[in-house]
Design a protein around this motif. Structure first.
Motif, mmCIF file in Angstrom:
data_model
loop_
_atom_site.group_PDB
_atom_site.id
_atom_site.type_symbol
_atom_site.label_atom_id
_atom_site.label_comp_id
_atom_site.label_asym_id
_atom_site.label_seq_id
_atom_site.Cartn_x
_atom_site.Cartn_y
_atom_site.Cartn_z
ATOM 1 N N PRO A 145 1.666 8.226 7.019
ATOM 2 C CA PRO A 145 2.319 7.981 8.314
ATOM 3 C C PRO A 145 1.571 6.984 9.184
ATOM 4 O O PRO A 145 2.188 6.187 9.907
ATOM 5 C CB PRO A 145 2.351 9.373 8.958
ATOM 6 C CG PRO A 145 2.265 10.323 7.815
ATOM 7 C CD PRO A 145 1.383 9.655 6.813
ATOM 8 N N PHE A 146 0.248 6.996 9.111
ATOM 9 C CA PHE A 146 -0.536 6.084 9.941
ATOM 10 C C PHE A 146 -0.469 4.652 9.411
ATOM 11 O O PHE A 146 -0.493 3.696 10.194
ATOM 12 C CB PHE A 146 -1.990 6.560 10.020
ATOM 13 C CG PHE A 146 -2.145 7.886 10.704
ATOM 14 C CD1 PHE A 146 -2.062 7.985 12.081
ATOM 15 C CD2 PHE A 146 -2.352 9.040 9.965
ATOM 16 C CE1 PHE A 146 -2.192 9.204 12.718
ATOM 17 C CE2 PHE A 146 -2.472 10.258 10.587
ATOM 18 C CZ PHE A 146 -2.398 10.350 11.968
ATOM 19 N N VAL A 147 -0.406 4.516 8.088
ATOM 20 C CA VAL A 147 -0.218 3.185 7.521
ATOM 21 C C VAL A 147 1.126 2.620 7.966
ATOM 22 O O VAL A 147 1.239 1.457 8.366
ATOM 23 C CB VAL A 147 -0.310 3.220 5.984
ATOM 24 C CG1 VAL A 147 0.004 1.852 5.394
ATOM 25 C CG2 VAL A 147 -1.702 3.672 5.545
ATOM 26 N N LEU B 13 10.412 -0.675 13.074
ATOM 27 C CA LEU B 13 10.343 0.780 12.906
ATOM 28 C C LEU B 13 10.573 1.216 11.460
ATOM 29 O O LEU B 13 10.319 2.373 11.116
ATOM 30 C CB LEU B 13 11.372 1.450 13.818
ATOM 31 C CG LEU B 13 11.103 1.345 15.328
ATOM 32 C CD1 LEU B 13 12.268 1.910 16.107
ATOM 33 C CD2 LEU B 13 9.816 2.058 15.693
ATOM 34 N N ILE B 14 11.075 0.304 10.634
ATOM 35 C CA ILE B 14 11.287 0.633 9.225
ATOM 36 C C ILE B 14 9.988 1.069 8.567
ATOM 37 O O ILE B 14 9.970 1.986 7.726
ATOM 38 C CB ILE B 14 11.880 -0.581 8.479
ATOM 39 C CG1 ILE B 14 13.308 -0.848 8.960
ATOM 40 C CG2 ILE B 14 11.876 -0.358 6.970
ATOM 41 C CD1 ILE B 14 13.924 -2.109 8.382
ATOM 42 N N MET B 15 8.886 0.456 8.946
ATOM 43 C CA MET B 15 7.600 0.794 8.339
ATOM 44 C C MET B 15 7.200 2.246 8.627
ATOM 45 O O MET B 15 6.658 2.938 7.761
ATOM 46 C CB MET B 15 6.510 -0.164 8.827
ATOM 47 C CG MET B 15 6.647 -1.577 8.300
ATOM 48 S SD MET B 15 6.383 -1.677 6.506
ATOM 49 C CE MET B 15 4.628 -1.411 6.411
ATOM 50 N N THR B 16 7.486 2.718 9.851
ATOM 51 C CA THR B 16 7.196 4.116 10.170
ATOM 52 C C THR B 16 8.043 5.043 9.318
ATOM 53 O O THR B 16 7.564 6.072 8.808
ATOM 54 C CB THR B 16 7.460 4.392 11.658
ATOM 55 O OG1 THR B 16 6.582 3.596 12.456
ATOM 56 C CG2 THR B 16 7.212 5.858 11.984
ATOM 57 N N VAL C 165 0.833 -1.199 0.000
ATOM 58 C CA VAL C 165 0.000 0.000 0.000
ATOM 59 C C VAL C 165 0.871 1.254 0.000
ATOM 60 O O VAL C 165 0.613 2.214 -0.741
ATOM 61 C CB VAL C 165 -0.941 0.001 1.227
ATOM 62 C CG1 VAL C 165 -1.629 1.355 1.377
ATOM 63 C CG2 VAL C 165 -1.983 -1.095 1.093
ATOM 64 N N LEU C 166 1.935 1.256 0.800
ATOM 65 C CA LEU C 166 2.830 2.409 0.843
ATOM 66 C C LEU C 166 3.567 2.604 -0.478
ATOM 67 O O LEU C 166 3.784 3.732 -0.916
ATOM 68 C CB LEU C 166 3.838 2.243 1.988
ATOM 69 C CG LEU C 166 3.271 2.376 3.397
ATOM 70 C CD1 LEU C 166 4.348 2.086 4.437
ATOM 71 C CD2 LEU C 166 2.701 3.779 3.619
ATOM 72 N N VAL C 167 3.948 1.506 -1.116
ATOM 73 C CA VAL C 167 4.612 1.610 -2.421
ATOM 74 C C VAL C 167 3.659 2.205 -3.456
ATOM 75 O O VAL C 167 4.049 3.074 -4.259
ATOM 76 C CB VAL C 167 5.118 0.231 -2.878
ATOM 77 C CG1 VAL C 167 5.588 0.276 -4.330
ATOM 78 C CG2 VAL C 167 6.261 -0.244 -1.976
ATOM 79 N N ILE C 168 2.402 1.759 -3.450
ATOM 80 C CA ILE C 168 1.409 2.300 -4.378
ATOM 81 C C ILE C 168 1.170 3.783 -4.103
ATOM 82 O O ILE C 168 1.073 4.602 -5.029
ATOM 83 C CB ILE C 168 0.096 1.508 -4.279
ATOM 84 C CG1 ILE C 168 0.310 0.077 -4.776
ATOM 85 C CG2 ILE C 168 -1.011 2.181 -5.077
ATOM 86 C CD1 ILE C 168 -0.883 -0.828 -4.557
ATOM 87 N N MET C 169 1.072 4.153 -2.817
ATOM 88 C CA MET C 169 0.901 5.554 -2.454
ATOM 89 C C MET C 169 2.063 6.397 -2.958
ATOM 90 O O MET C 169 1.870 7.492 -3.503
ATOM 91 C CB MET C 169 0.788 5.686 -0.929
ATOM 92 C CG MET C 169 -0.536 5.300 -0.339
ATOM 93 S SD MET C 169 -0.551 5.615 1.448
ATOM 94 C CE MET C 169 -2.291 5.384 1.802
ATOM 95 N N SER C 170 3.280 5.883 -2.776
ATOM 96 C CA SER C 170 4.457 6.626 -3.209
ATOM 97 C C SER C 170 4.467 6.806 -4.726
ATOM 98 O O SER C 170 4.749 7.900 -5.235
ATOM 99 C CB SER C 170 5.731 5.896 -2.764
ATOM 100 O OG SER C 170 6.882 6.595 -3.169
ATOM 101 N N ALA C 171 4.145 5.731 -5.463
ATOM 102 C CA ALA C 171 4.119 5.815 -6.923
ATOM 103 C C ALA C 171 3.055 6.810 -7.396
ATOM 104 O O ALA C 171 3.308 7.620 -8.306
ATOM 105 C CB ALA C 171 3.852 4.440 -7.519
ATOM 106 N N ALA C 172 1.876 6.769 -6.767
ATOM 107 C CA ALA C 172 0.810 7.700 -7.146
ATOM 108 C C ALA C 172 1.200 9.138 -6.831
ATOM 109 O O ALA C 172 0.955 10.060 -7.628
ATOM 110 C CB ALA C 172 -0.484 7.334 -6.422
ATOM 111 N N SER C 173 1.825 9.337 -5.670
ATOM 112 C CA SER C 173 2.223 10.674 -5.258
ATOM 113 C C SER C 173 3.257 11.267 -6.209
ATOM 114 O O SER C 173 3.102 12.393 -6.701
ATOM 115 C CB SER C 173 2.793 10.640 -3.836
ATOM 116 O OG SER C 173 3.297 11.899 -3.465
#
Length: 252
Positions: A145-147, A182-185, A28-36
């Motif tokens: 950040p919450f994800v 903590l890597i996820m944060t 989900v974070l990778v998709i968010m980053s690509a979209a952003s």
């Protein structure tokens, strides 16, 4: 913990040890980053081209000898920026009302009323077009950040469960798995920060452009209805603002 064990820890180890939920959150974070970044690149390029074309059109408009010259330019090259788009619709509204009058309910009222409604409609359309994609960017900046934090909480929970089952609670057994979680944060923050910065930059740019477009719309309306800039009659001789000749009325 020896050097070999320390080197074994890290992002790759965290991914391999993550369960389905952890991998899903990372995706989900990778998709968010690509979209952003896709929105940042596309809107940045669009903004650059829009600014360049707007400057060129405004330079032509204010140096044109009449609105007929502006109409000819728009007919030849088309409207490729908000200012030329507004001018094209306003000139068309003036010519249409002069040719057909108030033949339909949408054209009711005087030519001044019809031109005013047309300009307002175009301003609303341009504002909507400028805001395209900003909602997605704001959502990414607010939720990433919450994800990432949820991924950290999930990772810490499973790390502590594994440590508890091993029966060893020493620092060298706890620090590695918890640090990996903590890597996820960190990833969530890395996704959110560019999105928030870009959102603020684009919002400010759009606000400035909307104000310039609104001021230009007022000037354009005055040219179409009065044949001169607001207050032009009170200008002294030699002032650097001169009235434009209105476009020739189109007869049936």
């Amino acid at each position: 913990m020896d050097v070999t064990a320390t080197n074994a820890m890290g992002f790759a180890h965290f991914i391999t040890q993550s369960d389905l939920v952890g991998k899903f959150l990372l995706a989900v974070l990778v998709i968010m980053s690509a979209a952003s970044w896709g929105l940042i690149a596309s809107k940045g390029l669009t903004q650059y081209l829009r600014s360049k074309r707007s400057a060129a059109f405004l330079d032509f408009f204010w140096n044109a000898r009449s609105l007929d010259a502006v109409q000819a330019e728009l007919s030849t090259h088309g409207a490729r920026d908000p200012f030329s788009h507004l001018s094209a619709h306003a000139l068309h509204a003036q010519a249409h009302h002069a040719r057909h009058g108030a033949a339909r309910l949408a054209e009711a009222g005087t030519a001044n009323d019809f031109i005013t409604r047309t300009i307002k409609k175009v301003l609303d359309e341009e504002t909507t077009r400028l805001d395209t994609g900003l909602t997605t960017m704001a959502t990414i900046g607010a939720t990433a950040p919450f994800v990432g934090l949820f991924g950290t909480v999930w990772g810490v929970y499973h790390a502590l469960l594994a440590i508890g089952m091993s029966g060893s609670g020493t620092l060298d057994k706890v620090a590695g798995p918890v640090g990996e979680a903590l890597i996820m944060t960190g990833i969530g923050l890395a996704v959110a920060i560019p999105a928030v910065m870009a959102y603020n930059a684009f919002t400010r740019s759009n606000r400035v452009l909307a104000a310039r477009l609104d001021a230009f719309a007022y000037e354009l309306h005055s040219f179409l209805t009065l044949g001169e800039a607001p207050g032009a009659a009170a200008l002294q001789v030699g002032a650097n603002v001169r009235p434009l000749k209105p476009a020739a009325a189109v007869t049936a």
